[in-house]
Design a protein around this motif. Structure first.
Motif, PDB file in Angstrom:
ATOM      1  N   LEU A 162       0.835  -1.205   0.000  1.00  0.00           N
ATOM      2  CA  LEU A 162       0.000   0.000   0.000  1.00  0.00           C
ATOM      3  C   LEU A 162       0.872   1.258   0.000  1.00  0.00           C
ATOM      4  O   LEU A 162       0.541   2.243  -0.683  1.00  0.00           O
ATOM      5  CB  LEU A 162      -0.925  -0.015   1.214  1.00  0.00           C
ATOM      6  CG  LEU A 162      -1.986  -1.132   1.214  1.00  0.00           C
ATOM      7  CD1 LEU A 162      -2.698  -1.192   2.554  1.00  0.00           C
ATOM      8  CD2 LEU A 162      -2.992  -0.935   0.089  1.00  0.00           C
ATOM      9  N   LEU A 163       1.957   1.240   0.752  1.00  0.00           N
ATOM     10  CA  LEU A 163       2.868   2.390   0.732  1.00  0.00           C
ATOM     11  C   LEU A 163       3.452   2.600  -0.663  1.00  0.00           C
ATOM     12  O   LEU A 163       3.601   3.733  -1.129  1.00  0.00           O
ATOM     13  CB  LEU A 163       3.994   2.181   1.750  1.00  0.00           C
ATOM     14  CG  LEU A 163       3.603   2.323   3.223  1.00  0.00           C
ATOM     15  CD1 LEU A 163       4.751   1.880   4.126  1.00  0.00           C
ATOM     16  CD2 LEU A 163       3.219   3.771   3.547  1.00  0.00           C
ATOM     17  N   GLU A 164       3.764   1.502  -1.351  1.00  0.00           N
ATOM     18  CA  GLU A 164       4.299   1.624  -2.708  1.00  0.00           C
ATOM     19  C   GLU A 164       3.263   2.187  -3.672  1.00  0.00           C
ATOM     20  O   GLU A 164       3.621   2.781  -4.698  1.00  0.00           O
ATOM     21  CB  GLU A 164       4.774   0.249  -3.189  1.00  0.00           C
ATOM     22  CG  GLU A 164       6.026  -0.240  -2.464  1.00  0.00           C
ATOM     23  CD  GLU A 164       6.353  -1.698  -2.757  1.00  0.00           C
ATOM     24  OE1 GLU A 164       7.517  -2.092  -2.509  1.00  0.00           O
ATOM     25  OE2 GLU A 164       5.454  -2.438  -3.212  1.00  0.00           O
ATOM     26  N   ALA A 165       1.976   2.018  -3.332  1.00  0.00           N
ATOM     27  CA  ALA A 165       0.898   2.482  -4.211  1.00  0.00           C
ATOM     28  C   ALA A 165       0.338   3.838  -3.812  1.00  0.00           C
ATOM     29  O   ALA A 165      -0.606   4.321  -4.445  1.00  0.00           O
ATOM     30  CB  ALA A 165      -0.233   1.447  -4.219  1.00  0.00           C
ATOM     31  N   LEU A 166       0.895   4.452  -2.767  1.00  0.00           N
ATOM     32  CA  LEU A 166       0.375   5.754  -2.335  1.00  0.00           C
ATOM     33  C   LEU A 166       0.484   6.783  -3.460  1.00  0.00           C
ATOM     34  O   LEU A 166       1.545   6.923  -4.074  1.00  0.00           O
ATOM     35  CB  LEU A 166       1.162   6.266  -1.133  1.00  0.00           C
ATOM     36  CG  LEU A 166       0.707   5.892   0.273  1.00  0.00           C
ATOM     37  CD1 LEU A 166       1.659   6.507   1.300  1.00  0.00           C
ATOM     38  CD2 LEU A 166      -0.716   6.363   0.538  1.00  0.00           C
ATOM     39  N   PRO A 167      -0.566   7.538  -3.727  1.00  0.00           N
ATOM     40  CA  PRO A 167      -0.438   8.636  -4.686  1.00  0.00           C
ATOM     41  C   PRO A 167       0.612   9.636  -4.219  1.00  0.00           C
ATOM     42  O   PRO A 167       0.771   9.884  -3.009  1.00  0.00           O
ATOM     43  CB  PRO A 167      -1.843   9.259  -4.682  1.00  0.00           C
ATOM     44  CG  PRO A 167      -2.756   8.175  -4.205  1.00  0.00           C
ATOM     45  CD  PRO A 167      -1.953   7.381  -3.222  1.00  0.00           C
ATOM     46  N   ALA A 168       1.333  10.210  -5.150  1.00  0.00           N
ATOM     47  CA  ALA A 168       2.401  11.148  -4.812  1.00  0.00           C
ATOM     48  C   ALA A 168       1.861  12.296  -3.959  1.00  0.00           C
ATOM     49  O   ALA A 168       0.787  12.833  -4.231  1.00  0.00           O
ATOM     50  CB  ALA A 168       3.032  11.695  -6.085  1.00  0.00           C
ATOM     51  N   GLY A 169       2.614  12.634  -2.924  1.00  0.00           N
ATOM     52  CA  GLY A 169       2.245  13.759  -2.069  1.00  0.00           C
ATOM     53  C   GLY A 169       1.235  13.443  -0.976  1.00  0.00           C
ATOM     54  O   GLY A 169       0.846  14.325  -0.219  1.00  0.00           O
ATOM     55  N   THR A 170       0.801  12.182  -0.874  1.00  0.00           N
ATOM     56  CA  THR A 170      -0.187  11.815   0.141  1.00  0.00           C
ATOM     57  C   THR A 170       0.468  11.702   1.505  1.00  0.00           C
ATOM     58  O   THR A 170       1.479  11.006   1.661  1.00  0.00           O
ATOM     59  CB  THR A 170      -0.855  10.471  -0.216  1.00  0.00           C
ATOM     60  OG1 THR A 170      -1.445  10.558  -1.506  1.00  0.00           O
ATOM     61  CG2 THR A 170      -1.918  10.109   0.809  1.00  0.00           C
ATOM     62  N   ALA A 171      -0.084  12.362   2.502  1.00  0.00           N
ATOM     63  CA  ALA A 171       0.398  12.225   3.873  1.00  0.00           C
ATOM     64  C   ALA A 171      -0.125  10.917   4.457  1.00  0.00           C
ATOM     65  O   ALA A 171      -1.283  10.548   4.250  1.00  0.00           O
ATOM     66  CB  ALA A 171      -0.072  13.404   4.723  1.00  0.00           C
ATOM     67  N   ALA A 172       0.738  10.201   5.176  1.00  0.00           N
ATOM     68  CA  ALA A 172       0.332   8.911   5.719  1.00  0.00           C
ATOM     69  C   ALA A 172       0.947   8.703   7.096  1.00  0.00           C
ATOM     70  O   ALA A 172       2.054   9.176   7.384  1.00  0.00           O
ATOM     71  CB  ALA A 172       0.754   7.771   4.791  1.00  0.00           C
ATOM     72  N   VAL A 173       0.219   7.981   7.941  1.00  0.00           N
ATOM     73  CA  VAL A 173       0.684   7.576   9.262  1.00  0.00           C
ATOM     74  C   VAL A 173       0.636   6.056   9.310  1.00  0.00           C
ATOM     75  O   VAL A 173      -0.391   5.449   8.991  1.00  0.00           O
ATOM     76  CB  VAL A 173      -0.200   8.166  10.389  1.00  0.00           C
ATOM     77  CG1 VAL A 173       0.223   7.612  11.752  1.00  0.00           C
ATOM     78  CG2 VAL A 173      -0.128   9.687  10.379  1.00  0.00           C
ATOM     79  N   GLN A 185      11.251  -3.999  10.241  1.00  0.00           N
ATOM     80  CA  GLN A 185      11.815  -4.245   8.920  1.00  0.00           C
ATOM     81  C   GLN A 185      11.661  -3.005   8.053  1.00  0.00           C
ATOM     82  O   GLN A 185      10.768  -2.182   8.282  1.00  0.00           O
ATOM     83  CB  GLN A 185      11.148  -5.446   8.249  1.00  0.00           C
ATOM     84  CG  GLN A 185       9.647  -5.347   8.128  1.00  0.00           C
ATOM     85  CD  GLN A 185       9.035  -6.587   7.496  1.00  0.00           C
ATOM     86  OE1 GLN A 185       8.841  -6.643   6.286  1.00  0.00           O
ATOM     87  NE2 GLN A 185       8.708  -7.574   8.325  1.00  0.00           N
ATOM     88  N   PRO A 186      12.531  -2.817   7.075  1.00  0.00           N
ATOM     89  CA  PRO A 186      12.426  -1.632   6.220  1.00  0.00           C
ATOM     90  C   PRO A 186      11.090  -1.592   5.492  1.00  0.00           C
ATOM     91  O   PRO A 186      10.621  -2.613   4.974  1.00  0.00           O
ATOM     92  CB  PRO A 186      13.592  -1.793   5.241  1.00  0.00           C
ATOM     93  CG  PRO A 186      14.542  -2.731   5.907  1.00  0.00           C
ATOM     94  CD  PRO A 186      13.699  -3.654   6.716  1.00  0.00           C
ATOM     95  N   LEU A 187      10.475  -0.415   5.469  1.00  0.00           N
ATOM     96  CA  LEU A 187       9.241  -0.210   4.730  1.00  0.00           C
ATOM     97  C   LEU A 187       9.479   0.850   3.661  1.00  0.00           C
ATOM     98  O   LEU A 187      10.213   1.820   3.895  1.00  0.00           O
ATOM     99  CB  LEU A 187       8.116   0.257   5.673  1.00  0.00           C
ATOM    100  CG  LEU A 187       7.585  -0.772   6.662  1.00  0.00           C
ATOM    101  CD1 LEU A 187       6.560  -0.130   7.604  1.00  0.00           C
ATOM    102  CD2 LEU A 187       6.957  -1.961   5.949  1.00  0.00           C
ATOM    103  N   PRO A 188       8.856   0.706   2.491  1.00  0.00           N
ATOM    104  CA  PRO A 188       9.038   1.678   1.403  1.00  0.00           C
ATOM    105  C   PRO A 188       8.212   2.936   1.644  1.00  0.00           C
ATOM    106  O   PRO A 188       7.303   3.256   0.867  1.00  0.00           O
ATOM    107  CB  PRO A 188       8.564   0.899   0.170  1.00  0.00           C
ATOM    108  CG  PRO A 188       7.508  -0.015   0.716  1.00  0.00           C
ATOM    109  CD  PRO A 188       7.975  -0.411   2.086  1.00  0.00           C
ATOM    110  N   ALA A 189       8.524   3.650   2.725  1.00  0.00           N
ATOM    111  CA  ALA A 189       7.721   4.811   3.115  1.00  0.00           C
ATOM    112  C   ALA A 189       8.161   6.044   2.323  1.00  0.00           C
ATOM    113  O   ALA A 189       9.295   6.506   2.469  1.00  0.00           O
ATOM    114  CB  ALA A 189       7.869   5.065   4.603  1.00  0.00           C
TER     115      ALA A 189
END
Length: 286
Positions: A162-173, A185-189
């Motif tokens: 889901l992090l890899e699919a986030l639209p550009a510029g989207t704020a996420a927690v 583990q490393p996450l593609p945040a």
């Protein structure tokens, strides 16, 4: 809707944390383009003792017919079936990566994964729209003011996709509960994502996650929330978001992956059935 059914063969095993194994499989049959969507689930079928590979009915255009044929297999031959999220399909190949949380000999999936070696075979049902998320994550995230992703270690493969699919510029927690610090583990945040790790260190599964969501100072505006992991904790978090923070029900995607002190072979509780009905209603409404 066709239901793809195939055997998959282990080509590699990597311990990405002390309690998590990332296993690479090659599928005997895999259609082009499938398995690349975020939060894509499959059903894995594990062989019974004495079997080199699980016995599987052939796939077809009748998913319920296939499941009836599966149930009709004699119990000593019928494979154990468990749900998993694809971590990745390698582009241009039939190679799939699936992460397994190792709980020792607590169940057929963890027991098998702890002993897996190249050449071992499982059955796989899917990827299929039947096991896809009912909402389009990209469109739901783009329509929200921000995104909340909350889950335990069983949810980390889905959270990563889901992090890899986030639209550009989207704020996420991201709030992620794991057994201890070694399980991070490393996450593609992407930029704009805040990740907080919660270490159980022996606490009851899901409690820290539910408490962290309840106590968090979250951004203003309406989020799109995705919550998965231990079923009772997921239920508590969802109720808090909807009843305590006023998040619209339609803005909360939830899934109880497992149940503390119960297995997938145990009968569903009344709350399990209620959750399943609501998820089905959302899928058909969409």
């Amino acid at each position: 809707m066709s239901l793809p059914v195939t055997h998959i063969r282990v080509t590699g095993v990597t311990r990405i944390t002390p309690r998590t194994a990332r296993i690479t499989f090659e599928a005997e049959q895999l259609e082009d383009g499938v398995g690349s969507a975020p939060d894509q689930q499959v059903k894995l079928c594990f062989p019974r003792p004495g079997q080199d590979a699980p016995v599987l009915p052939a796939g077809g255009d009748d998913p319920m017919g296939w499941y009836r044929a599966y149930l009709a297999l004699p119990e000593p031959e019928r494979p154990w079936m468990r749900s998993f999220t694809l971590r990745r399909r390698r582009p241009g190949s039939a190679l799939l990566e699936i992460d397994f949380v190792l709980h020792g000999a607590a169940g057929p999936a963890g027991d098998w994964a702890g002993r897996a070696r190249p050449g071992d075979r499982l059955g796989m049902v899917g990827p299929s729209e039947l096991y896809a998320a009912p909402l389009s994550f990209a469109s739901a995230a783009a329509a929200a003011d921000w995104v909340l992703l909350a889950g335990d270690e069983t949810a980390l493969p889905a959270i990563a996709t889901l992090l890899e699919a986030l639209p550009a510029g989207t704020a996420a927690v991201v709030l992620a509960e794991v057994a201890d610090r070694a399980e991070e583990q490393p996450l593609p945040a992407p930029a704009g994502t805040a990740v907080r790790w919660l270490h159980r260190d022996g606490a009851e599964p899901g409690r820290l996650l539910a408490e962290a969501v309840a106590a968090a100072e979250l951004p203003a505006g309406v989020p799109f929330a995705w919550v998965a992991g231990e079923a009772s904790a997921v239920r508590t978090i969802r109720r808090h978001l909807v009843d305590g923070r006023g998040v619209p029900k339609a803005s909360v995607e939830f899934s109880g992956y497992w149940r503390h002190r119960l297995t997938q072979d145990d009968a569903p509780t009344a709350e399990d059935l209620a959750d399943a009905r609501e998820r089905l209603d959302r899928t058909t409404a969409g």
